[in-house]
Design an enzyme around this catalytic site. Structure first.
Site, PDB file in Angstrom:
ATOM      1  N   TRP A 143       0.495   0.405 -14.247  1.00  0.00           N
ATOM      2  CA  TRP A 143       0.428  -0.777 -13.388  1.00  0.00           C
ATOM      3  C   TRP A 143       0.141  -2.009 -14.240  1.00  0.00           C
ATOM      4  O   TRP A 143       0.796  -3.035 -14.095  1.00  0.00           O
ATOM      5  CB  TRP A 143      -0.667  -0.572 -12.331  1.00  0.00           C
ATOM      6  CG  TRP A 143      -0.706  -1.643 -11.301  1.00  0.00           C
ATOM      7  CD1 TRP A 143       0.033  -1.730 -10.165  1.00  0.00           C
ATOM      8  CD2 TRP A 143      -1.533  -2.816 -11.321  1.00  0.00           C
ATOM      9  NE1 TRP A 143      -0.275  -2.864  -9.476  1.00  0.00           N
ATOM     10  CE2 TRP A 143      -1.234  -3.556 -10.168  1.00  0.00           C
ATOM     11  CE3 TRP A 143      -2.500  -3.317 -12.217  1.00  0.00           C
ATOM     12  CZ2 TRP A 143      -1.852  -4.768  -9.869  1.00  0.00           C
ATOM     13  CZ3 TRP A 143      -3.120  -4.523 -11.919  1.00  0.00           C
ATOM     14  CH2 TRP A 143      -2.800  -5.234 -10.748  1.00  0.00           C
TER      15      TRP A 143
ATOM     16  N   LYS B  44       2.112   6.914  -6.917  1.00  0.00           N
ATOM     17  CA  LYS B  44       3.071   7.891  -7.439  1.00  0.00           C
ATOM     18  C   LYS B  44       4.392   7.238  -7.861  1.00  0.00           C
ATOM     19  O   LYS B  44       4.914   7.522  -8.941  1.00  0.00           O
ATOM     20  CB  LYS B  44       3.322   8.969  -6.372  1.00  0.00           C
ATOM     21  CG  LYS B  44       4.284  10.063  -6.797  1.00  0.00           C
ATOM     22  CD  LYS B  44       4.207  11.241  -5.840  1.00  0.00           C
ATOM     23  CE  LYS B  44       4.040  10.811  -4.411  1.00  0.00           C
ATOM     24  NZ  LYS B  44       5.219  10.729  -3.601  1.00  0.00           N
TER      25      LYS B  44
ATOM     26  N   LYS C  33       1.507  -3.308   4.569  1.00  0.00           N
ATOM     27  CA  LYS C  33       1.806  -3.997   3.319  1.00  0.00           C
ATOM     28  C   LYS C  33       2.080  -2.960   2.226  1.00  0.00           C
ATOM     29  O   LYS C  33       1.300  -2.053   2.015  1.00  0.00           O
ATOM     30  CB  LYS C  33       0.618  -4.856   2.919  1.00  0.00           C
ATOM     31  CG  LYS C  33       0.946  -6.316   2.723  1.00  0.00           C
ATOM     32  CD  LYS C  33      -0.265  -7.085   2.260  1.00  0.00           C
ATOM     33  CE  LYS C  33       0.077  -8.530   1.958  1.00  0.00           C
ATOM     34  NZ  LYS C  33       0.262  -9.326   3.169  1.00  0.00           N
TER      35      LYS C  33
ATOM     36  N   PHE D 269      -7.215   3.173 -12.326  1.00  0.00           N
ATOM     37  CA  PHE D 269      -7.554   1.991 -11.532  1.00  0.00           C
ATOM     38  C   PHE D 269      -8.691   1.277 -12.243  1.00  0.00           C
ATOM     39  O   PHE D 269      -9.479   1.915 -12.940  1.00  0.00           O
ATOM     40  CB  PHE D 269      -8.010   2.404 -10.116  1.00  0.00           C
ATOM     41  CG  PHE D 269      -6.879   2.531  -9.140  1.00  0.00           C
ATOM     42  CD1 PHE D 269      -5.932   3.532  -9.280  1.00  0.00           C
ATOM     43  CD2 PHE D 269      -6.739   1.653  -8.065  1.00  0.00           C
ATOM     44  CE1 PHE D 269      -4.882   3.659  -8.378  1.00  0.00           C
ATOM     45  CE2 PHE D 269      -5.704   1.777  -7.160  1.00  0.00           C
ATOM     46  CZ  PHE D 269      -4.769   2.773  -7.311  1.00  0.00           C
TER      47      PHE D 269
ATOM     48  N   PHE E 235       5.120  11.846  -0.626  1.00  0.00           N
ATOM     49  CA  PHE E 235       3.759  12.279  -0.280  1.00  0.00           C
ATOM     50  C   PHE E 235       3.241  13.349  -1.248  1.00  0.00           C
ATOM     51  O   PHE E 235       3.634  13.344  -2.418  1.00  0.00           O
ATOM     52  CB  PHE E 235       3.679  12.706   1.185  1.00  0.00           C
ATOM     53  CG  PHE E 235       3.918  11.562   2.141  1.00  0.00           C
ATOM     54  CD1 PHE E 235       3.226  10.359   2.000  1.00  0.00           C
ATOM     55  CD2 PHE E 235       4.845  11.646   3.177  1.00  0.00           C
ATOM     56  CE1 PHE E 235       3.444   9.288   2.872  1.00  0.00           C
ATOM     57  CE2 PHE E 235       5.069  10.578   4.047  1.00  0.00           C
ATOM     58  CZ  PHE E 235       4.366   9.410   3.892  1.00  0.00           C
TER      59      PHE E 235
ATOM     60  N   ALA F 118       8.759  12.450   3.553  1.00  0.00           N
ATOM     61  CA  ALA F 118       8.423  13.848   3.281  1.00  0.00           C
ATOM     62  C   ALA F 118       7.556  14.459   4.369  1.00  0.00           C
ATOM     63  O   ALA F 118       7.388  15.672   4.415  1.00  0.00           O
ATOM     64  CB  ALA F 118       7.723  13.957   1.931  1.00  0.00           C
TER      65      ALA F 118
ATOM     66  N   THR G 275       4.852   4.065  -8.617  1.00  0.00           N
ATOM     67  CA  THR G 275       4.545   3.216  -9.763  1.00  0.00           C
ATOM     68  C   THR G 275       4.478   4.056 -11.038  1.00  0.00           C
ATOM     69  O   THR G 275       5.047   3.696 -12.075  1.00  0.00           O
ATOM     70  CB  THR G 275       3.200   2.492  -9.514  1.00  0.00           C
ATOM     71  OG1 THR G 275       3.294   1.793  -8.271  1.00  0.00           O
ATOM     72  CG2 THR G 275       2.872   1.511 -10.629  1.00  0.00           C
TER      73      THR G 275
END
Lengths: 552, 552
Positions: free
Chosen positions: B406, B68, B102, B378, B298, B270, B70
């Site tokens: 991305w 989100k 991470k 993706f 979120f 959130a 990104t």
């Protein structure tokens, strides 16, 4: 009469870029935080050998005030008045005491470092970074235990406490990890004030990023169930903690009211830690100017001794001169005068209390370097009192020079600056107080007998057990950092003046393997202060335009 | 393939002065923190009425990732590609999770805000200032009790806990004040993560310094022995706490990899707080550009709902369009696919999981504003899967538009930006979810039935008792901020998809009188996260030149 904060708010500051460029700092070595603060990243390998270092220390502090920081700043400004280049290296204030007792650590009157509000609040974020790094390590330790405890850490023997930059007595002794299996392992813990964190000491003693990292890796965090020491390296988080401190490691540059460059960086207290600004700040100052003035915390028995026995060994340079700050008022208080009667001339009390100064003079002379006494003028001082004090100082074969920097800024310390230019040219040889190969107890005895004027050291059964253990582990080569109340040469804060024939009681040792010293906790000294019944926070305010009042 | 941190380290940044001047920010409104970060101090009273606000929200997050943030960043960059001016408003990352799992909060791939290392570490010191102010209040409360307790505070009823910006489960439940008379009063306490602090909510909802101060004065800290509420104002420390936050209140300006201005400021989660960046940041963006993209935390059940029902009321403007981010992978996971099998095409699971997206679409449509679905691409997505998802979205009468920021940055969201330019011109009227004059329980019921899709609310006996009490005290006019796990519409994190006929269990209410909302803690949601068995900190490092690895 203007308050400190009013003088600061009305000051005419130079852009920090100009301050920096005047002392040869290049643009790519400077990281600005607004127009008046910056971090510097200097190559400190080429400090000219003829540059001089002056250490400012003092008698034991009292409620009457000595003005050591104010004098340090005013003295720095005085060098400009005699056409000499000078830079100052100071510690950063801790917010805990700022909220507690009125009075920050940025000087006073016409001898201040500015912008004082910023420096006294969050400045460039060094203390928050230390607090975060310290408590991140705590969380990682408990998380390791929670997830299987591969290192076999004994929760009863975790020596790494938590910290906050707050005076909070309520957190001195706590029980954590309550609430069942998913909320950790119940154990005893406690919070120290951030300035007492070993990470603060490490930050102040590190030569560069790689030294910082190496020291962090060596930090002792506790022991296994088999009594084996466990370090940060064993836990595998050296890199994470180092990167949290990458910016905090860089010295901060600000200026005095008279535009003298001041490197204000790091802030361990001298009663519970080693009490000196970072060696990177001192070296940045040494590189930048012919004369560097640095200050060590509290009296010469604490910050002074620690600067000479710990810090200067890490700088690789000992002071060319030592200044001891004294005031008539503080010596009268040491001589038994009531706090409310200090405005009245009292020669007898002054003579009696001067013994405190006398012992500090003799102590500092032991190190083989020139000593000068700065008599920091207060309006209530009488001419007779000042003359009496001067002759007392001269009876110890050192000069006592009047300074009035609070009212006059640099112009108030011209005589002192001139005297220091002379004494700094002496080729005196530094004599260390103890040999680092001495046993821990012998080093401690040297400090107690040669500096405090006590007769012996008494270890609690815990401390005695620890000592035996440290000898076996080979931690004997480390210097000693004594944690002791600042008011007295003894471990009892009420014994003023220059008491004799007393015992220093060590209740506990703490091995700081990253900082590379052993802390000895004496008497009732606390590593987390409390707030007074009327904390300074109650009188602070900020108006709708952002103008602050009551900070000082 | 380059990692996020490598892309960031190789980025060619503009001086932040130039970014600022391009959007009309004057030099005296800008306070630089180095060359690439700044705080701004703008007059926000003159935001042009025709400037548009776009809210980015999402389906329920999963381990598979929605991207989100990104997408928000890439979408901001896309507006430049269609010759429209755009600014972004985002939250700041919290260090606790950065050290834990991470992944930071600065985007990814070619859609990032930079300098990402600084933003993910201490940035401009806002979180440390909040932590310090919060815990200073804690210390002042306990100090008040220690020194006579004039306010008659009941130590068993202090509602103001302590905070750290660290994932530290060990501090969730603690006993403090041990060690005898001089070390405070023993009592139960606990630490929340800083983002859950009411001060964080206040900072994010304040219109200006005077509003900040007013809100701080209203904070409830606990009750007297006579059960009367006690506030910060009663304690007399409003000014001190406000001045600690004076700089933190100013929005931070950074840039994206494509030099789009990004106001990154404030960071409530959130799930346990209201989940939106500061209204000052959103207003700064609205003032600076024709289009502002802001993100709420979120899923649309948490950050989205709270943006619409709490935050936008404080901004004084509701979104002109709402974007819901979804991914094929996350919907397949919602449809029951195992985490390790997401790379395989699975149309059935996608169709099943899409119900989660469907409910969020219908939820957002209730507010009467245009809704668009962004399908965040993706590499594992198949063409068939994307087509299936698009038609599912269209069956809800909204558009589903593929975005690939991305890999492509702003160029990957040009279609989405074009669509938003169209929908933002609709003159749709905002329909609030509930009337602020409704009873607390009615407001809660509206959220549970109209947003979560549940059937009813069940109060614990504690919560029921609190509710009665709040009605008496007249705290009924406040909005509700639900604390709930982020993974499910229900209060059980394991129930994915779009479950029906469930009960939401409220275990406790927390009145946040300064922030001006009532928090309802549901299920087992925790206000202090823990670290995982392999925290990200273990893989972080910094070399001798200061180059960081493993931060992402």
């Amino acid at each position: 009469m203007k308050t400190d904060i009013e003088i600061s708010q009305n000051a005419n500051l130079e852009n920090i870029k100009d301050v920096a460029s005047r002392i040869g700092i290049k643009e790519n070595e400077l990281e600005q935080y607004g127009n008046y603060k910056a971090k510097v990243n200097l190559d400190e390998s080429d400090i000219p050998k003829n540059h001089k270092l002056i250490l400012v220390t003092s008698i034991n502090p009292t409620a009457a005030g000595e003005g050591k920081t104010t004098l340090t700043i005013g003295l720095g400004d005085a060098f400009k008045h005699i056409n000499q280049s000078c830079a100052i290296a100071l510690r950063e204030p801790s917010l805990g005491p700022v909220m507690g007792i009125k009075g920050g650590a940025t000087g006073g009157g016409y001898a201040q470092v500015v912008p004082m509000e910023d420096i006294n609040l969050f400045f460039t974020g060094d203390f928050p970074a230390l607090t975060e790094a310290h408590n991140t390590l705590s969380a990682l330790i408990d998380n390791h235990i929670q997830h299987g405890n591969e290192l076999n850490l004994d929760p009863r023997q975790i020596t790494w406490k938590r910290v906050l930059d707050i005076n909070d007595r309520e957190l001195r002794q706590v029980v954590i990890g309550l609430g069942g299996r998913t909320s950790g392992t119940p154990r005893q813990d406690g919070f120290d004030i951030t300035v007492a964190s070993e990470l603060m000491a490490i930050l102040c003693l590190s030569k560069n990023l790689s030294d910082l990292k190496h020291r962090i890796s060596k930090i002792l965090i506790g022991y296994t169930y088999d009594k084996q020491p466990v370090t940060v390296e064993d836990l595998g988080v050296t890199g994470a903690l180092t990167l949290l401190l990458k910016d905090a490691l860089k010295p901060n540059l600000v200026q005095t009211l008279e535009h003298t460059p001041a490197f204000v960086h790091g802030g361990p207290f001298a009663n519970i830690a080693h009490g000196c600004n970072s060696i990177l700040a001192t070296k940045a100052a040494l590189k930048s100017a012919d004369y560097t003035i640095t200050e060590a915390g509290f009296g010469a028995d604490l910050g002074g001794e620690k600067f000479l026995d710990i810090t200067s060994q890490n700088i690789g340079k000992t002071p060319d001169s030592i200044v001891i700050v004294a005031t008539v008022r503080a010596l009268k208080l040491n001589g038994g005068v009531n706090k409310n009667e200090l405005d009245t001339e009292n020669i007898d009390a002054l003579k009696q209390g001067a013994a405190n100064l006398g012992r500090h003079i003799e102590n500092m002379k032991q190190y083989g370097k020139p000593v000068v006494v700065a008599i920091n003028k207060f309006v209530s001082d009488t001419d007779t009192e000042i003359e009496v004090l001067k002759s007392y100082v001269e009876s110890h074969h050192v000069k006592g020079i009047l300074a009035d920097v609070w009212a006059k800024g640099g112009a108030g310390a011209v005589d002192l600056a001139n005297e220091l230019v002379n004494t700094c040219n002496n080729e005196d040889k530094f004599k260390p107080l103890y040999d680092k190969n001495d046993d821990i107890l012998d080093k401690l005895n040297s400090i107690v007998t040669k500096i405090y004027g006590g007769s012996k050291v008494e270890l609690s059964s815990k401390a005695a057990r620890q000592l035996k253990n440290y000898r076996k582990r080979g931690w004997n080569q480390l210097p000693i950092c004594v944690a002791k109340n600042q008011y007295s040469f003894t471990d009892d804060a009420k014994k003023l003046g220059a008491p004799d024939n007393f015992t220093i009681h060590v209740r506990e040792f703490q091995p700081k393997l990253g900082a590379s010293f052993i802390v000895a906790l004496t008497g009732k000294v606390l590593t987390m202060p409390g707030l007074p019944s009327h904390p300074a926070a109650l009188d602070m305010d900020i108006d709708n335009n952002g103008k602050i009042t009551g900070l000082f």
